[in-house]
Motif scaffolding. Sequence first.
Motif, PDB file in Angstrom:
ATOM      1  N   ARG A 290     -63.582  73.904 -21.295  1.00  0.00           N
ATOM      2  CA  ARG A 290     -63.503  73.030 -20.057  1.00  0.00           C
ATOM      3  C   ARG A 290     -65.256  73.930 -19.308  1.00  0.00           C
ATOM      4  NH1 ARG A 290     -59.670  72.074 -15.253  1.00  0.00           N
ATOM      5  NH2 ARG A 290     -61.130  70.833 -14.000  1.00  0.00           N
ATOM      6  N   TYR A 291     -65.114  74.686 -19.162  1.00  0.00           N
ATOM      7  CA  TYR A 291     -66.881  74.651 -18.638  1.00  0.00           C
ATOM      8  C   TYR A 291     -67.492  75.734 -19.617  1.00  0.00           C
ATOM      9  CZ  TYR A 291     -63.742  74.620 -14.495  1.00  0.00           C
ATOM     10  OH  TYR A 291     -62.738  73.829 -13.036  1.00  0.00           O
ATOM     11  N   VAL A 292     -69.117  74.958 -19.130  1.00  0.00           N
ATOM     12  CA  VAL A 292     -69.839  75.602 -19.675  1.00  0.00           C
ATOM     13  C   VAL A 292     -70.678  77.151 -19.317  1.00  0.00           C
ATOM     14  CG1 VAL A 292     -72.612  75.114 -20.209  1.00  0.00           C
ATOM     15  CG2 VAL A 292     -71.132  72.889 -19.710  1.00  0.00           C
ATOM     16  N   PHE A 293     -70.404  77.467 -18.044  1.00  0.00           N
ATOM     17  CA  PHE A 293     -70.621  78.604 -17.518  1.00  0.00           C
ATOM     18  C   PHE A 293     -69.149  79.193 -17.701  1.00  0.00           C
ATOM     19  CE2 PHE A 293     -74.567  76.176 -16.713  1.00  0.00           C
ATOM     20  CZ  PHE A 293     -75.422  76.957 -17.933  1.00  0.00           C
ATOM     21  N   SER A 294     -68.972  80.584 -18.421  1.00  0.00           N
ATOM     22  CA  SER A 294     -68.230  81.164 -18.303  1.00  0.00           C
ATOM     23  C   SER A 294     -68.043  83.025 -18.254  1.00  0.00           C
ATOM     24  CB  SER A 294     -67.046  80.834 -19.365  1.00  0.00           C
ATOM     25  OG  SER A 294     -67.114  81.073 -20.341  1.00  0.00           O
ATOM     26  N   TYR A 295     -67.966  83.764 -18.349  1.00  0.00           N
ATOM     27  CA  TYR A 295     -67.795  85.095 -18.618  1.00  0.00           C
ATOM     28  C   TYR A 295     -66.140  85.890 -18.549  1.00  0.00           C
ATOM     29  CZ  TYR A 295     -68.809  90.042 -17.870  1.00  0.00           C
ATOM     30  OH  TYR A 295     -69.038  91.375 -18.162  1.00  0.00           O
ATOM     31  N   LYS A 296     -66.168  86.218 -20.272  1.00  0.00           N
ATOM     32  CA  LYS A 296     -65.234  86.966 -20.499  1.00  0.00           C
ATOM     33  C   LYS A 296     -63.919  85.902 -20.645  1.00  0.00           C
ATOM     34  CE  LYS A 296     -66.394  91.625 -19.940  1.00  0.00           C
ATOM     35  NZ  LYS A 296     -66.139  92.730 -19.038  1.00  0.00           N
ATOM     36  N   GLY A 297     -64.461  84.712 -21.335  1.00  0.00           N
ATOM     37  CA  GLY A 297     -63.168  84.035 -21.020  1.00  0.00           C
ATOM     38  C   GLY A 297     -62.884  83.237 -19.717  1.00  0.00           C
ATOM     39  N   ARG A 298     -63.347  82.866 -18.467  1.00  0.00           N
ATOM     40  CA  ARG A 298     -63.222  82.681 -18.044  1.00  0.00           C
ATOM     41  C   ARG A 298     -64.372  82.284 -17.100  1.00  0.00           C
ATOM     42  NH1 ARG A 298     -59.497  87.449 -14.266  1.00  0.00           N
ATOM     43  NH2 ARG A 298     -57.939  87.051 -15.459  1.00  0.00           N
TER      44      ARG A 298
END
Length: 255
Positions: free
Chosen positions: A148-156
């Motif tokens: 869904r989101y463009v910017f994520s870190y470790k799947g969140r």
Amino acid sequence: MSDIDRSVVAAIHHKKLATGVANATVNRTLALLRAILLRAVHDWEWLDSTPKVRLLREPIRRIRYLTHAQAIRLLSELPEHLSDMATFSLATGLRKSNVTGLEWSQVDIRHNQAWIHADQAKAKKAIAVPLNLDAVRVLTKRIGLHQRYVFSYKGRRIEKVSTAAWYKALKRAGISDFRWHDLRHTWASWHVQNGTPLYVVQELGGWESYEMVRRYAHLSAAHLKIFADNLSPLIKPSALIATSSAGLENSLSIS
């Protein structure tokens, strides 16, 4: 609400100042109070009059922006996920909340554009976001990392950017007194310095008021240069040549 008079306003004013906060912080409280009181008079008709709420004078802050060299140094010190977000911010000028909340449904890489919906924009007006090469490169890197989101870190989804990693990177890059929001100031400053008209910067950045963009006007005088040359010269070209020749002869005789 009828008990709120000048003495109550003054008490709020002094109590907030006593906590050591800046005038701008006090003004946010006073502005909210003033807005409620004005609505109580004009919209809700609960009161016949309202005490005058005067805001404190705020110091004019110098626009904080980075040079290209500083920006490149900062990006190299940030962890990859924050570096991508910072690069995208510098490429588009979007506010922090619009970057952290950007969804793939708002991006069209094929046509090099994205958009911010009206309910996501500070001015409550939709913003069209043309994507330059840097922005497209960042988006291309992020494809497939989160559904869904463009910017994520470790799947969140990334919601906070002013983290310890951000401040440590600033320190390593030798950059002080710089906030994440100053990336937006940097983007606008670069545009103006490179000749982008202020009205275009206003539309690109989604500012509601032209006055908000005029703070960047001093960064470029290119649009004024033609008018500076309207004055008749005081020094004749022949005088300049004579002066230069005399200076050259004196330097040669001294050597």
